[in-house]
Structure formats: C-alpha cells, structure tokens
Design a protein around this motif. Sequence first.
Motif, short mmCIF file in Angstrom:
data_model
loop_
_atom_site.label_atom_id
_atom_site.label_comp_id
_atom_site.label_asym_id
_atom_site.label_seq_id
_atom_site.Cartn_x
_atom_site.Cartn_y
_atom_site.Cartn_z
N CYS A 101 19.57 -4.28 48.84
CA CYS A 101 19.09 -3.19 47.98
C CYS A 101 19.72 -1.85 48.38
O CYS A 101 20.18 -1.09 47.52
CB CYS A 101 17.57 -3.10 48.03
SG CYS A 101 16.73 -4.35 47.07
N SER A 102 19.76 -1.56 49.66
CA SER A 102 20.39 -0.31 50.09
C SER A 102 21.89 -0.35 49.84
O SER A 102 22.51 0.65 49.47
CB SER A 102 20.12 -0.06 51.58
OG SER A 102 20.73 -1.05 52.38
N PHE A 106 23.76 2.50 47.22
CA PHE A 106 24.76 3.45 47.67
C PHE A 106 26.18 3.10 47.22
O PHE A 106 27.09 3.93 47.34
CB PHE A 106 24.72 3.58 49.21
CG PHE A 106 23.60 4.44 49.69
CD1 PHE A 106 23.79 5.79 49.93
CD2 PHE A 106 22.33 3.91 49.89
CE1 PHE A 106 22.75 6.59 50.37
CE2 PHE A 106 21.28 4.71 50.32
CZ PHE A 106 21.50 6.06 50.56
N ALA A 107 26.39 1.89 46.73
CA ALA A 107 27.73 1.50 46.29
C ALA A 107 28.29 2.42 45.20
O ALA A 107 29.46 2.81 45.27
CB ALA A 107 27.73 0.04 45.83
N PRO A 108 27.51 2.79 44.16
CA PRO A 108 28.07 3.70 43.14
C PRO A 108 28.51 5.05 43.72
O PRO A 108 29.52 5.61 43.29
CB PRO A 108 26.91 3.88 42.15
CG PRO A 108 26.07 2.67 42.32
CD PRO A 108 26.16 2.34 43.78
N LEU A 109 27.75 5.57 44.68
CA LEU A 109 28.14 6.83 45.31
C LEU A 109 29.49 6.71 46.00
O LEU A 109 30.38 7.55 45.82
CB LEU A 109 27.07 7.26 46.30
CG LEU A 109 27.42 8.47 47.20
CD1 LEU A 109 27.65 9.72 46.35
CD2 LEU A 109 26.34 8.71 48.24
N PHE A 110 29.65 5.64 46.79
CA PHE A 110 30.91 5.46 47.50
C PHE A 110 32.05 5.13 46.53
O PHE A 110 33.21 5.47 46.80
CB PHE A 110 30.77 4.37 48.57
CG PHE A 110 29.91 4.79 49.73
CD1 PHE A 110 30.25 5.87 50.51
CD2 PHE A 110 28.74 4.12 50.03
CE1 PHE A 110 29.46 6.28 51.58
CE2 PHE A 110 27.93 4.50 51.09
CZ PHE A 110 28.29 5.59 51.87
N LEU A 414 30.39 -0.45 40.82
CA LEU A 414 29.46 -0.88 39.78
C LEU A 414 29.29 -2.39 39.78
O LEU A 414 28.19 -2.91 39.57
CB LEU A 414 29.95 -0.40 38.42
CG LEU A 414 29.87 1.11 38.18
CD1 LEU A 414 30.38 1.46 36.79
CD2 LEU A 414 28.44 1.61 38.35
N GLN A 415 30.39 -3.11 40.01
CA GLN A 415 30.29 -4.57 40.07
C GLN A 415 29.42 -5.00 41.25
O GLN A 415 28.58 -5.90 41.12
CB GLN A 415 31.68 -5.20 40.19
CG GLN A 415 31.68 -6.71 40.04
CD GLN A 415 33.08 -7.28 40.06
OE1 GLN A 415 33.63 -7.57 41.13
NE2 GLN A 415 33.66 -7.47 38.88
N ILE A 416 29.61 -4.36 42.39
CA ILE A 416 28.78 -4.66 43.56
C ILE A 416 27.32 -4.36 43.28
O ILE A 416 26.42 -5.14 43.63
CB ILE A 416 29.29 -3.86 44.78
CG1 ILE A 416 30.59 -4.48 45.31
CG2 ILE A 416 28.24 -3.83 45.89
CD1 ILE A 416 31.25 -3.67 46.40
N THR A 417 27.06 -3.22 42.63
CA THR A 417 25.68 -2.84 42.34
C THR A 417 25.00 -3.88 41.46
O THR A 417 23.89 -4.34 41.74
CB THR A 417 25.65 -1.47 41.64
OG1 THR A 417 26.21 -0.49 42.52
CG2 THR A 417 24.23 -1.08 41.29
N VAL A 418 25.67 -4.27 40.38
CA VAL A 418 25.08 -5.22 39.44
C VAL A 418 24.92 -6.60 40.08
O VAL A 418 23.86 -7.24 39.98
CB VAL A 418 25.93 -5.32 38.16
CG1 VAL A 418 25.43 -6.43 37.26
CG2 VAL A 418 25.89 -4.00 37.41
#
Length: 512
Positions: A101-102, A106-110, A414-418
């Motif tokens: 979850c964390s 934070f993935a979109p920010l990076f 974004l791919q990592i987030t989804v």
Amino acid sequence: MEPNEAGTSPQDRPIPRLSLGSSSGLHYGSFVNSLSSLTPKSVEKPAISPPRAYIAVAVLCYINLLNYMERYTIAGVLPIIQKYFDISDSTAGLLQTVFICSFLLFAPLFGYLGDRYNRIYIMTGGLSVWIVTAAGSSFVTDSYFWLLALLRALVGIGEASYSTIAPTIIGDLFTGSKRLFAISAFYLCIPVGSGLGYIVGSSVTSLTGDWHWALRITPILGLVGLILLVFLCPNPPRGAAETQGEGITANSSYLDDVKYLLKNKSYVWSSMGVTAMAFLTGALAFWVPTFLSRAQVSQGILPPCTKEPCNNSDSLIFGGVTVASGILGVFLGTGLSRLLKDKLSYADPLICAVGMIGSTPCLFVVIFVASSSIPVTYLFVFLAELLLSLNWSLLADILLYVVVPTRRATAEALQITVCHLLGDAGSPYLIGAISDAIRDTKPPTVAWSFRSLKYSFLVCPFVGVLGGVFFLMTALYITEDKKAAERLIEAEEPPPQDGTAFEPPADPSKAT
C-alpha cells in the motif's frame, strides 16, 4: 562545443527555446538541441559508452535483486513470525499489504519526479530510506507488532522510488535486442531475488535460531548497492538511446501525461494484465510455503510448530524452485520473443497470455494434490512459476516501446500503483481472510487449518484466466501503438497538446 556529459539529464542543463510557430518554446517530443547541433558533425557519439552502460545495468540488477530478497524474506519465515507474535492468517497477510500500500501510494510521486528531475538523486534517497527501515524492522520485539507493520510500510516507500525509475534508465541506455536483454536481466532478478529471500530467510533463521537475523542481511548488502549506485550509475538524457544521445524533452503537465497514457490502449490493457499477474504472484509467494508446510503437518510428515525454531524446509525448497523456474522462464520468454517478434508484431502480449492461461491448470493441481503428494505438488509449482516467469521481461519491454521516453517514469509509476492496488496489495490479505473465515466455521484442527487455506487458493486460477484475456486484448492494439510512439520520438508529426495519444492516419482499406 563538446557534447553534453553523459551523466547529465535534459533537466540539468538549459533548454534552447526555438521558434516552432509560437513563442512557447519546444513542443513535446521535440529534440533537445545544443549549439553543436547547429554545425556539421562528423561522428555521432553515444550518450553513455557501452562499458559504462553495462556496468550501470549490473548495478541496477544487483539492487533489484536485493529489493526482492528483502520483500520475501518475511514470507520465508512467516510461520515463525505468526507463532512469535501470535497472529492469525489475515493479520499476517497485513505485513505484505501495508508494504504494498505504501509502495503504490508513493509510486505516482516518484514517477512524476523521475520524468522531470535527476533520477540518480531520487533513487539514492529512496534506497537510503529502504536500508534504514529494513534494518530497523529486525529489532522489533513480540509486543510491538504494530511497529513491525509500520516499518514494513516505510520500506515500501523506499522501494517505490527505485522500482518506478530504474527501468526507465535502462530504456535510455539501449534499444532493440540489447534493451530486451538488459531488461530481461533486470527482471530476472524478481524471481531470483524472491527465491533467495526464502532461502536466506529460512537458512539464517536455522543457523541463528532467531528470525530477526534474517532481516539484517539485505540492509547490509544494500549499503554496497547504495555506494555503487552513487558512483557507477549515470543519469542519461531521456530518450538518449533512440536519439543518438541527444535526448528529448517535454513541456507537458502531469495531467497531460496521464491523459496520454489512458488513450494508449496497449498500455491500459497490458497494465490490467500486469495487475492480474501481481495478484497471482503476490498470493502464491506469500502463502505457498505456509500452505505446503500445513499440508505436510496434516499428512503427519512434519510435526506441528509449537515453539521456535520451526521447520523451514518448505521455504528453502520453495526458494530454490522459484529461482530455477524464474531463470528458465525469463530466458525462455526472451528467446520466444526474439524468435517470434519478426513474424508476429504482437508476439510479446501473446506470449504473456499463454503464460497466464497456461499456469491455471498447474495451480489447480497444486491446490488439490498437496494433500496427497508433496513431490508432485512441487513439480506443478515449478511449472506454474515457469509459465508466469515468461512474462517478466516482456511486460517491461512492452511499456518501453509503446510509451515515449519522457513519460515512461510516469507510466511505470501508474502501472505499479494500479497493479499493486488491485493486485498483490490485497491478495495476501484476501487469501488469509478467506482462510480465517472458512476455518472459523468448524472447531480448529491441523487438518482443517490446511483445508481452509487450500479452499482460499481457489481464487487464483480464475484470476490467471482473466489476466490472459487482458493480454490478448493488448495484442489487438500493440502494433499501432508501437508505431505511434516511434513516430512521436522521431517528431515526424507534432504531437497533440491536450494529452491524447497519437493516432496514426486511418487506413480506409481496413475500415469495418
């Protein structure tokens, strides 16, 4: 004037403002120009020398290996941790869920930062956080489970900075078959690192008699990786590999980037396939060693774990199986891609679909044969992981060749987030929660504890089929989307300014 230095990104030097019909400077997709580009050049020099590029890939692979070793060390000693903290299956699953979850938050920010600022600085900061929090989690005592969960969440922040950015650096160092091999090496570290996590976790715990020591190995090795990253890894211009070192830059907003990606059908469908794969690998990696351990206890092969240290042989074997199947699967997937891509432009998503759908019958065998034959179960675990590992390098390569360089870090993020939000962030907890719910329907016994986890695994084969369908949908669009990305890089046509993806002219002969 000499060309810009290899380790400098377009964001680290002034961008000439040329008139292209407006006073707003360069449009998205325009090449970064230097004064030397206004005079004849005798020889084009690559942005990064080949030896330095290969050294950089080796360093990135080493750190990626450590990332996945650390991520699955806890899974390798999960039964011991459950006994140590006296927690249920669903609570144990939270250790992976809070980490993911964390990671995804934070993935979109990076990703945003990685498309605009020095990527080495960002990864260095993230890796430092990872080392400190991973080491800190090895000192948590039995009355502070909440602290262990918190530190696992902070570890996810550190890993998010690295995982979103490192593949884009490789994409800017190589093109074509060299890029595929470099990406294959990078993503080979996922199954190999995961397997080593189980092996290191179980082995160190057996040697020391304390699971805490298992969590101290990767932070020590991570310090070496941090030093290597700072001194040996360049920050190449974005798009350097496709533009003979010149690089490209963009004057686009984050919202424009997201709109562009959502219009890219190959990116959207492949991201959904990655999400299904993340769900599978997250659930299997976290629970299979525990599942096989309970299977042997229910058959009387192993005694129940009543005090530390518990028998960790299943984690050790599962780690070896993961390493072997991962190496073979990545090389096989890469080989099939090279063999078929010249004949079928949509070969990569097709191979991914075969891997996902082909793993489904293997998973059914694993679920229902574990109660009678452990050797046969391990054989089909190997086959399932082999088929899933076909996809690792191909998934990354698909993203790199259907997305323009200056939006790749955002695309990765974004791919990592989804994929984590809908995939492996929830799958370990979901499997544990289903197992707990089933187990609560009857008085607790060793056999029922095994069967409740067994029935919860039935979710996985259906997700595998769904992922295969997503990759088949990717195959329908990937040829045109790849051509569109190539044309944007070559600046054959001015790109749209509203964030929409480039659409090639329609072919009337193909109209339906």
